[in-house]
Design an enzyme around this catalytic site. Structure first.
Site, PDB file in Angstrom:
ATOM      1  N   ASP A  11       5.660 -23.485 -19.802  1.00  0.00           N
ATOM      2  CA  ASP A  11       6.481 -22.723 -18.862  1.00  0.00           C
ATOM      3  C   ASP A  11       7.974 -22.976 -18.984  1.00  0.00           C
ATOM      4  O   ASP A  11       8.775 -22.202 -18.485  1.00  0.00           O
ATOM      5  CB  ASP A  11       6.060 -23.066 -17.418  1.00  0.00           C
ATOM      6  CG  ASP A  11       6.577 -24.423 -16.971  1.00  0.00           C
ATOM      7  OD1 ASP A  11       6.482 -25.380 -17.775  1.00  0.00           O
ATOM      8  OD2 ASP A  11       7.074 -24.526 -15.840  1.00  0.00           O
TER       9      ASP A  11
ATOM     10  N   CYS B 179       0.851  -1.192   0.000  1.00  0.00           N
ATOM     11  CA  CYS B 179       0.000   0.000   0.000  1.00  0.00           C
ATOM     12  C   CYS B 179       0.885   1.239   0.000  1.00  0.00           C
ATOM     13  O   CYS B 179       2.112   1.155   0.131  1.00  0.00           O
ATOM     14  CB  CYS B 179      -0.917   0.007   1.223  1.00  0.00           C
ATOM     15  SG  CYS B 179      -0.014   0.065   2.784  1.00  0.00           S
TER      16      CYS B 179
ATOM     17  N   ASP C 132       9.758 -24.985 -23.937  1.00  0.00           N
ATOM     18  CA  ASP C 132       8.461 -24.545 -24.482  1.00  0.00           C
ATOM     19  C   ASP C 132       8.551 -23.212 -25.217  1.00  0.00           C
ATOM     20  O   ASP C 132       7.626 -22.849 -25.948  1.00  0.00           O
ATOM     21  CB  ASP C 132       7.432 -24.401 -23.353  1.00  0.00           C
ATOM     22  CG  ASP C 132       7.109 -25.719 -22.691  1.00  0.00           C
ATOM     23  OD1 ASP C 132       6.935 -26.710 -23.420  1.00  0.00           O
ATOM     24  OD2 ASP C 132       7.055 -25.767 -21.452  1.00  0.00           O
TER      25      ASP C 132
ATOM     26  N   CYS D 111       3.463   1.849   2.726  1.00  0.00           N
ATOM     27  CA  CYS D 111       4.788   1.223   2.631  1.00  0.00           C
ATOM     28  C   CYS D 111       5.811   2.201   2.059  1.00  0.00           C
ATOM     29  O   CYS D 111       7.002   2.106   2.373  1.00  0.00           O
ATOM     30  CB  CYS D 111       4.730  -0.026   1.756  1.00  0.00           C
ATOM     31  SG  CYS D 111       3.660  -1.348   2.390  1.00  0.00           S
TER      32      CYS D 111
ATOM     33  N   ASP E 266       1.575 -27.751 -22.211  1.00  0.00           N
ATOM     34  CA  ASP E 266       2.708 -28.489 -21.681  1.00  0.00           C
ATOM     35  C   ASP E 266       2.227 -29.161 -20.389  1.00  0.00           C
ATOM     36  O   ASP E 266       1.255 -28.707 -19.781  1.00  0.00           O
ATOM     37  CB  ASP E 266       3.864 -27.532 -21.399  1.00  0.00           C
ATOM     38  CG  ASP E 266       5.003 -28.200 -20.661  1.00  0.00           C
ATOM     39  OD1 ASP E 266       5.456 -29.257 -21.120  1.00  0.00           O
ATOM     40  OD2 ASP E 266       5.430 -27.663 -19.626  1.00  0.00           O
TER      41      ASP E 266
END
Length: 774
Positions: free
Chosen positions: A646, A53, A650, A56, A462
Site C-alpha cells: 500500500d 440510492c 511499494d 439521493c 508488505d
C-alpha cells in the site's frame, strides 16, 4: 518580526485539534476546478460522498435548484459525480455548492476538470457511435435480405432483386466505412510498423465482402453479402466496447478517491496570507503550512516548527520520526503533533515521488513484454486465417474454377474465420469477472491481470498498512481503566496518529477544557489542579517505562501518560493485524503457494508480525529498489509473484510483480501501479482475486478452444464451397453468442466474502481456494 512571521507564529500556536474551530478561515482557490463553455456558462464537477440510492439523486438536484445563478445540477449515480452549471455571467460559487450539499447530508469535493483521460473518453464515445451505426445498418440490411429470401429469390424479377441489393448497398457501404474505422486504422498502423495485427484479417474480410457484393450486384447475380459485412462489424465492435468498458470500470472510482481526499495545500504568500490551493500548483520555493493530522503534500525543508512524522506510507517505517527546522520532509508523510512551515525544495521531476515513479515505469515496461492470451492467440490466428483463404483461392483455381467462384469461396473462408468469437472470448469474461469481483470488494484496474492472477504461486506481502490496518490500536489490554480514560480524553485534543489508539476509551466523554498542544511533544491539561500530560516519553518523563514497553512489544511504538504525583504509564501502540490475516495466510499456504513478507519497517516489528502469522520467510528495512530486486530474483527462479502493498515505497514492487493488489487506503501512486484494489478491513479479497483469476482463465481457454473447434469444422465447409458468405456470417454470429453465454458463467463466484468488509473470517473465497493448487 515581519507580518509573515507573525501570521505563521499565530497559526502554529493554534494548530491543535481542540482549537480547529478557532483557526482563521482560509481563502480557497477554486479557479483550477472551473471550466468555461463557449456560451459563457461556467461548469464544475464534484465527487460526492454518501450517495447510496437513486433517491439521493433527486434530493441533491432539488436541493441545489434554488442556489443563486445555478442553471443546472445533474448527478451521475454510477460514478457519484455531480456536474453543476452556472448561468452565463453568474458568479460561480463552488463553496456555496459544497455548503449546500453538506446541509443535505453529503460530503463533496471539487473535481479537477483537467483530467488525463480525455482521449480515452473520446475513444469510448467513438466506439459506441460506431457500434450504434453498425447495429442500425445490420438490422435494416438483414431485414432487406430476409425480404429477398422470403420472396423466393428465384421467383423475383431481376429488377426487384437488384433494387433490394442496391438499397442494401446504400445502407451498408457508408455504415461499414464509418463503423469499421477502428479496425481499418489498426490494420494500417500495424502494416506501417511492419507487422500484421488481428485488425488486418478483419479489414480484409470486410473490404472483400463488400467488394464482392458490389460486383455481384453490378453483374446481376442473385446473391449479395452486404448483411454479412455489417453484421461482422457489429459483433466485433461489441467486443471492442466491452474491452474499453473493462479499462474504464474503476477509473472514475479511483479519480473520486483522489478528489475525496482533498489533495490541497495551505499556501503562505509573501504577505502572510493563507490560501488553500491544489497540490498541483505548488512550485519550488513557495512556503506551505502543514497542520497536525495533515500529510506533507510535496518534498521540502522545514523552516519553522517541530513535530513527529509518520512516514509509514512512504518508507514502511512505523516508528515516528522527529523533525524540526532544517530537516528534510517527503510527500506523503503524516504530520503528528506540531504545525510545520515547509519550503518546497524540489524542482519538477526531482522529488522522491518522481524517483519512485521512475522505478515503477521501468518495472511496468519489463512486465509489459509478457504476452497475454489475446496476443498469443493473435500470433497463431492471423497467419492461419490468411493461409486458409489463400489456399482456398489457389485450390479452386487449380481445380479449374473461375476467378469469380474461387474468390467467393475465399471470401467465405475469411468471413467464417473472422475473429468475432475470438474478439469476444477474452473481454466478455473480463467484464463479467470484474463485476463478480466488485461484489466481493475488489476493483479491477486491468482486465488482463485476471490471467496473471491465475498463474500466481508466490504471494509477497508488505507489512505496514497491508497485513496490518492503517489505524493504530493498543498493543495490550489490562490497563487501569481510570488512567486509560484520562489519557483518552487528552488524546481527543491531539491529532497525532498514535493518539487515535486511545480515543475509543474516552467512552463518550469530551476533551478536557483548556488542553494545549506542545508542538512536537504532546498535549497537556490542568484538571482539578492536577497537571496531566500525554505524548512522548521525554515530555512525560517516562523514558524507563517506554523502554520496558518496547522490550515487551518490539513491533510497537509508545505513547506515554503522566498525572502529576503518580507514576507515568507507557501505552504500547501498534497497527493491529487485519482480523482475518491468520486464516488467509493459512489458506494460501494450504493451496501450495509460498508466502513471504517484504517490508521497509524495522526488523523487530516485522519479525513480531511474521511470528504471529507463522511466516518464516521475511525481510525488513527494504528500500523500493530492494523490493524490486527480491521480486525479480524470485521471478528468475520461475516463480509467479503477487505483490500486496500500500505504501509509496511499494509502488515499484507492485509494478514489477507478475500481478499486484492494493487496499483502497494505499498511496495514489500505489493504486495506479496495482492491478486491483480491495475494499474493507479484511484480506479475503486476496483469496477472491486468485479464485476469480483461475475461473476466468479457465473460461477464456474454453472460449478460445471453442473458437478453434468452430474453425476446424467451418473452414473446410467454406473452403469446399458449401457455405456462402451469408451463411458464413450467420455461423460466425452464432459462435459469438456461444462464447458470450459461456463468459456469463464467470458471475458464479459465490457471495461476497464477509472478511472483505468487517468480519474476521475468510468467507467462501477461502474455502474455494484452500484446496486449489496453482
Amino acid at each position: 518580526m515581519c507580518c509573515t512571521d507573525t501570521a505563521l507564529a499565530y497559526v502554529e500556536a493554534h494548530a491543535s485539534w481542540s482549537e480547529a474551530n478557532t483557526r482563521p478561515s482560509l481563502a480557497r482557490d477554486y479557479a483550477a476546478f472551473l471550466s468555461r463553455g463557449a456560451d459563457g456558462a461556467t461548469r464544475a464537477e464534484f465527487a460526492v460522498e454518501g450517495v447510496r440510492c437513486a433517491g439521493c439523486m433527486s434530493t441533491i438536484e432539488r436541493g441545489l435548484a434554488d442556489l443563486p445563478g445555478l442553471a443546472a445540477a445533474r448527478l451521475n449515480f454510477s460514478d457519484r459525480r455531480l456536474a453543476v452549471t452556472w448561468k452565463p455571467g453568474a458568479e460561480a460559487e463552488i463553496g456555496a455548492v459544497i455548503a449546500a450539499l453538506k446541509g443535505l447530508g453529503f460530503e463533496a469535493h471539487p473535481f479537477n476538470p483537467a483530467r488525463p483521460n480525455d482521449a480515452e473518453t473520446a475513444e469510448t464515445q467513438r466506439l459506441i457511435r460506431a457500434l450504434a451505426v453498425a447495429g442500425f445498418a445490420s438490422m435494416n440490411v438483414m431485414l432487406l435480405a430476409i425480404s429477398v429470401w422470403a420472396g423466393n429469390i428465384s421467383d423475383m424479377t431481376p429488377e426487384n432483386r437488384d433494387l433490394f441489393h442496391w438499397i442494401q448497398a446504400v445502407i451498408a457501404l457508408p455504415a461499414a466505412a464509418y463503423a469499421g474505422r477502428p479496425f481499418y486504422e489498426g490494420a494500417f498502423r500495424g502494416l506501417r510498423a511492419g507487422r500484421v495485427t488481428m485488425d488486418f484479417p478483419i479489414t480484409l474480410g470486410v473490404v472483400l465482402t463488400l467488394a464482392m457484393s458490389v460486383i455481384e450486384t453490378l453483374s446481376g447475380a442473385p446473391h449479395a453479402y452486404f448483411d454479412g459485412a455489417v453484421m461482422l462489424l457489429f459483433f466485433l465492435l461489441i467486443g471492442r466496447v466491452l474491452d474499453q468498458a473493462m479499462r474504464r470500470r474503476t477509473r472514475a472510482f479511483a479519480e473520486n478517491l483522489a478528489a475525496l481526499r482533498a489533495e490541497s495545500a495551505t499556501l503562505v504568500d509573501a504577505a502572510g496570507t493563507l490560501r488553500e490551493v491544489p497540490v498541483a500548483e505548488l512550485a519550488p520555493g513557495v512556503r506551505i503550512l502543514v497542520r497536525p493530522g495533515e500529510r506533507v503534500p510535496a518534498d521540502g525543508v522545514v523552516e519553522h516548527g517541530a513535530s513527529d512524522l509518520d512516514q509509514s506510507l512512504v518508507t514502511g517505517e512505523t516508528a515516528a520520526v522527529s523533525v524540526r527546522g532544517g530537516d528534510r520532509v517527503f510527500a506523503g508523510a503524516l504530520n503528528g503533533s506540531g504545525a510545520l512551515t515547509v519550503r518546497i525544495a524540489t524542482a519538477p521531476g526531482a522529488s522522491l515521488l518522481d524517483e519512485v515513479e521512475g522505478l515503477m515505469r521501468r518495472a511496468l515496461e519489463a512486465r509489459s513484454r509478457s504476452l497475454v492470451l489475446a496476443d498469443k492467440a493473435t500470433r497463431l490466428y492471423v497467419p492461419l486465417v490468411h493461409a486458409a483463404a489463400a489456399l482456398t483461392l489457389a485450390g479452386w483455381l487449380a481445380a479449374g474454377a473461375g476467378w469469380h467462384a474461387a474468390l467467393l469461396d475465399a471470401v467465405a473462408v475469411l468471413i467464417v474465420t473472422c475473429p468475432c468469437a475470438l474478439g469476444l472470448a477474452i473481454p466478455a469474461v473480463q467484464v463479467v469477472a470484474a463485476g463478480a469481483l466488485f461484489r466481493e470488494g475488489v476493483l479491477l484496474n486491468d482486465g488482463t491481470a485476471l490471467e496473471r492472477f491465475a498463474e500466481i504461486d508466490t504471494i509477497a506481502f508488505d507489512k505496514t498498512g497491508t497485513l496490518t490496518l492503517p489505524i493504530p490500536a493498543l498493543a495490550e489490554a489490562g490497563h487501569d481503566p481510570r488512567v486509560l480514560a484520562l489519557a483518552a480524553r487528552l488524546a481527543l485534543s491531539s491529532r497525532h496518529p498514535m493518539a487515535t489508539a486511545l480515543v475509543g476509551a474516552a467512552e463518550g466523554a469530551g476533551p478536557f477544557p483548556g488542553a494545549q498542544e506542545a508542538a512536537g511533544l504532546g498535549v497537556r491539561a490542568l484538571v482539578d489542579g492536577v497537571a496531566l500530560r500525554l505524548g512522548s516519553p521525554r515530555f512525560c518523563e517516562a523514558e524507563a517505562e517506554a523502554t520496558a514497553a518496547l522490550a515487551a512489544h518490539p513491533d510497537a511504538s509508545v505513547i506515554c501518560f503522566r498525572a502529576e504525583g503518580d507514576a507515568p504509564v507507557a501505552f504500547p501502540v501498534r497497527q493491529a493485524l487485519r482480523a482475518d490475516a491468520p486464516e488467509v495466510i493459512e489458506a494460501l499456504r494450504a493451496s501450495g503457494r509460498r508466502v513471504l513478507i517484504l517490508s521497509g519497517d524495522r526488523a523487530s516489528a516485522v519479525e513480531a508480525v511474521a511470528a504471529r502469522l507463522g511466516v518464516a520467510d521475511w525481510e525488513a528495512g527494504l528500500t523500493p529498489s530492494d523490493k524490486i530486486a527480491r521480486i525479480e530474483a524470485l521471478q528468475r527462479q520461475g516463480r509467479r509473484v503477487l505483490m500486496v502493498g500500500d505504501g509509496l515505497n511499494d509502488a515499484p514492487a507492485l509494478a514489477a510483480a507478475h500481478a499486484s493488489l492494493s487496499p483502497v487506503s494505499a498511496a495514489h501512486v500505489s493504486q495506479a501501479a496495482a492491478d486491483a484494489l480491495f475494499l474493507g478491513r479484511g484480506l479475503a479479497p486476496v483469496l477472491a482475486v486468485l479464485a476469480a483469476g483461475r475461473r476466468a482463465r479457465r473460461l477464456m481457454m474454453q472460449n478460445l478452444w471453442f473458437s478453434a473447434a468452430y474453425n476446424v469444422v467451418a473452414v473446410p465447409l467454406a473452403a469446399a464451397g458449401l457455405l456462402t458468405p451469408l451463411i458464413a456470417a450467420l455461423a460466425m454470429s452464432g459462435s459469438s453468442v456461444v462464447v458470450t453465454l459461456n463468459a456469463l458463467r464467470a458471475r458464479s463466484g459465490g457471495p461476497r466474502p464477509a472478511a472483505s468488509g468487517e468480519a474476521g473470517t475468510p468467507g467462501p473465497a477461502a474455502a474455494r481456494i484452500a484446496g486449489a493448487r496453482p
